[in-house]
Design a protein around this motif. Structure first.
Motif, mmCIF file in Angstrom:
data_model
loop_
_atom_site.group_PDB
_atom_site.id
_atom_site.type_symbol
_atom_site.label_atom_id
_atom_site.label_comp_id
_atom_site.label_asym_id
_atom_site.label_seq_id
_atom_site.Cartn_x
_atom_site.Cartn_y
_atom_site.Cartn_z
ATOM 1 N N GLY A 293 -1.845 0.811 5.199
ATOM 2 C CA GLY A 293 -1.242 1.115 3.912
ATOM 3 C C GLY A 293 -1.328 -0.056 2.960
ATOM 4 N N PRO A 294 -0.654 0.035 1.827
ATOM 5 C CA PRO A 294 -0.627 -1.087 0.887
ATOM 6 C C PRO A 294 0.173 -2.246 1.462
ATOM 7 C CG PRO A 294 0.826 0.679 0.149
ATOM 8 C CD PRO A 294 0.091 1.207 1.337
ATOM 9 N N PRO A 295 0.006 -3.450 0.902
ATOM 10 C CA PRO A 295 0.676 -4.629 1.467
ATOM 11 C C PRO A 295 2.182 -4.471 1.619
ATOM 12 C CG PRO A 295 -1.019 -5.325 -0.071
ATOM 13 C CD PRO A 295 -0.944 -3.825 -0.183
ATOM 14 N N GLY A 296 2.835 -3.848 0.660
ATOM 15 C CA GLY A 296 4.280 -3.692 0.756
ATOM 16 C C GLY A 296 4.688 -2.880 1.970
ATOM 17 N N ARG A 297 3.960 -1.822 2.241
ATOM 18 C CA ARG A 297 4.269 -0.984 3.407
ATOM 19 C C ARG A 297 4.035 -1.760 4.696
ATOM 20 N NH1 ARG A 297 2.076 2.947 7.035
ATOM 21 N NH2 ARG A 297 3.421 4.794 7.198
ATOM 22 N N ILE A 298 2.923 -2.526 4.737
ATOM 23 C CA ILE A 298 2.625 -3.298 5.939
ATOM 24 C C ILE A 298 3.692 -4.364 6.159
ATOM 25 C CG2 ILE A 298 1.002 -4.959 6.922
ATOM 26 C CD1 ILE A 298 -1.258 -3.271 5.784
ATOM 27 N N ARG A 299 4.171 -4.987 5.086
ATOM 28 C CA ARG A 299 5.221 -5.996 5.230
ATOM 29 C C ARG A 299 6.460 -5.399 5.901
ATOM 30 N NH1 ARG A 299 5.234 -7.483 0.487
ATOM 31 N NH2 ARG A 299 4.028 -9.414 0.666
ATOM 32 N N GLU A 300 6.827 -4.219 5.489
ATOM 33 C CA GLU A 300 7.988 -3.558 6.099
ATOM 34 C C GLU A 300 7.730 -3.218 7.560
ATOM 35 O OE1 GLU A 300 8.807 -0.136 3.763
ATOM 36 O OE2 GLU A 300 9.488 -1.270 2.002
#
Length: 333
Positions: A293-300
């Motif tokens: 997914g996008p970076p924000g999703r991966i961070r979560e």
């Protein structure tokens, strides 16, 4: 958490990933790993990359024990470790009966006992304290009844304690890794389930034991397409990377709580209905073992990994420097 780049093994064509390895080294990745199945070998690419780098550690994930006698792997590891200034991480594993018996023509009996004996012999070779004698039933040295005599490695290893990792999926194999190795290389890891699945196996692991989990990473705004990429990989491993009645990859998916799905997927795949097998992969499973997914999703979605026993994340997929940098910042930032 340490960060590594797992290049896997070559597919249909040769794959010189030198630029990716150099980028990973520049970006501070701790390690780069290569693999083997029945195509490219694990050691030759590492020698190639080791000659072009100065810092990044070099891992085999995994070198198959049926491909080489233990002294051959010990010699190869010692040589590569010397040439690269002590950067080798030696991952070994038993593979599965389909490859071992179909490709190497070797019996697959007693993989745990063979692995233990294999590692013991390699460590004896590297220590150079005495000529190597293999007293076990799987790798007798010297060969009984022949003219051979026990020998000691000619070359003094740069390190007598080259780190050994085991590729393992079953609880007993993981317990063996915790007992005799410096690390464990899980192919499929569902971070929120690791403790439940392997907590008892890892209970006696020593301090510094490295759980180096391989995880497919796809940075994309199209989560659906990214998940489909993971599902394609799972379709092959669950459906086709093993014999009908002995598929360790399907077994581990079953232990994650998807036993019925794994059995159904394998049946569809072996019946030639591969599109249906692909569609039968649960999205929750694909999402759980990957980072997409996008970076924000991966961070979560990195948070469960940080709370798990995993100590090294070996990412599969990213190759270009901008993507490797995004991954680096997400994991190490």
């Amino acid at each position: 958490m340490k960060l590594g780049l797992n290049l896997g093994y070559w597919q249909r064509h040769g794959d010189d990933a030198t630029e990716s390895v150099l980028a990973a080294e520049r970006l501070g990745y701790d390690s780069v790993w290569t693999a083997e199945a029945y195509g490219s070998d694990a050691f030759t690419p590492l020698a190639w990359y080791g000659a072009r780098t100065t810092r990044i550690k070099l891992g085999t994930s995994i070198a198959q024990i049926s491909a080489r006698p233990p002294v051959t792997t010990a010699m190869t590891a010692m040589t590569l470790d010397h040439l690269t200034g002590g950067r080798l991480l030696l991952g070994v594993g038993a593979s599965g009966p389909q490859v071992v018996e179909g490709w190497y023509g070797q019996p697959f009996a007693k993989p745990l006992a063979r692995t233990r004996e294999y590692v013991e012999i390699m460590r004896t070779v590297w220590r150079r304290e005495e000529p190597v004698i293999g007293e076990g039933p799987h790798y007798p040295l010297p060969l009984p009844g022949g003219p051979g005599k026990p020998l000691k490695l000619i070359t003094h290893p740069l390190r007598a304690d080259i780190p050994v990792y085991l590729g393992a999926e079953g609880p007993k194999n993981v317990a063996l890794a915790a007992e005799i190795a410096e690390g464990w290389l899980p192919l499929f890891a569902f971070p929120s389930k690791i403790e439940e699945m392997y907590g008892a196996s890892l209970a006696d692991a020593p301090d510094g034991f490295d759980v180096a989990a391989m995880v497919m990473v796809v940075i994309s705004d199209d989560v659906r397409a990214a998940l489909d990429g993971v599902k394609m990989m799972l379709t092959l491993y669950i459906g086709g990377m093993g014999a009908r009645h002995r598929n360790f990859h399907a077994d581990i998916i079953g232990r994650m709580g998807y036993a019925e799905a794994a059995e159904h997927i394998q049946a569809l795949y072996l019946a030639g209905r591969r599109d249906e097998a692909f569609r039968a992969i649960p999205d929750e499973l694909a999402d759980g073992i990957s980072l997409v997914g996008p970076p924000g999703r991966i961070r979560e979605r990195l948070e469960p990994w940080r709370r798990s026993p995993v100590t090294s994340l070996l990412v599969m997929g990213p190759r270009d420097e901008p993507t490797l940098k995004i991954v680096r910042d997400l994991v190490l930032g």
